[in-house]
Write a protein that holds these residues in place. Sequence first.
Motif, short mmCIF file in Angstrom:
data_model
loop_
_atom_site.label_atom_id
_atom_site.label_comp_id
_atom_site.label_asym_id
_atom_site.label_seq_id
_atom_site.Cartn_x
_atom_site.Cartn_y
_atom_site.Cartn_z
N GLU A 181 0.80 -1.22 0.00
CA GLU A 181 0.00 0.00 0.00
C GLU A 181 0.83 1.27 0.00
N ILE A 182 2.17 1.13 0.02
CA ILE A 182 3.03 2.32 0.05
C ILE A 182 4.03 2.29 -1.10
N ASN A 183 4.73 3.40 -1.28
CA ASN A 183 5.78 3.50 -2.29
C ASN A 183 7.12 3.11 -1.69
N HIS A 184 8.06 2.77 -2.57
CA HIS A 184 9.36 2.29 -2.12
C HIS A 184 10.47 2.98 -2.90
N ALA A 185 11.50 3.44 -2.18
CA ALA A 185 12.63 4.11 -2.82
C ALA A 185 13.94 3.45 -2.40
N LEU A 186 14.85 3.34 -3.35
CA LEU A 186 16.20 2.84 -3.08
C LEU A 186 17.19 3.95 -3.33
N CYS A 187 17.91 4.32 -2.28
CA CYS A 187 18.90 5.40 -2.36
C CYS A 187 20.28 4.80 -2.61
N LEU A 188 20.94 5.26 -3.65
CA LEU A 188 22.31 4.84 -3.95
C LEU A 188 23.25 5.92 -3.44
#
Length: 214
Positions: free
Chosen positions: A137-144
């Motif tokens: 139900e949520i968004n997902h971010a991957l930080c490099l």
Amino acid sequence: MSSLESKKHDSIKALMNSISPTDRVKLMINMLNDTYLEEWGITNPLSKGKWRETLIADNLGHVVHKKTSGGKGSKFYGSDAMDPNTGEYWEYKSVMVKHLDGNQMREKQWNNGKLGVTLSGVYNGAYNRDALEKYSEINHALCLYSERSGDILAIVQMHTSHVISQLTPMVESIEAGTWVNKKGKPKTTNCNNVGIKFKNSVPLPEHGEIIWTP
């Protein structure tokens, strides 16, 4: 860096070099704590990567949760921040782009647009169906981020459908009673990984897309 910023940097460096390593670390921690409290209301930025989550949120225009993460049982469980423009919640993961990985100069490959590797975000709470439902139900971010400088190189929005497809096999194995080691003992339910494959420094379109760069 401007000439004024360079002079300030040199002055701070000179001050740091004039005191003992122990006092230097104490001063840096105090400055960090003061900055995060004054700017974002964060009281313990060194707890569980809150300092980096705050920087990710700042770059994306999000509001980071004051606590470590969204509280269990709440509507934003599992998330790290909220987009005030849409009301959507976001989970952040971070991964280091190494300067040297074996014989591969990963950060140089990234900068040259030639990085071809799978980078993974680690989910420690994704071990049952309830957690998967919340994450869906949520968004997902991957930080490099850079191993050498610590700077954020890019932020990727991982497609939620891809995240769930990557997290599901471990949950299914736990349900089936097959999530065990060679001795038949249950394996840790932490470290459920979501891999994002990059080609020419761009994530595969079915995995995600870059939404922020410096």
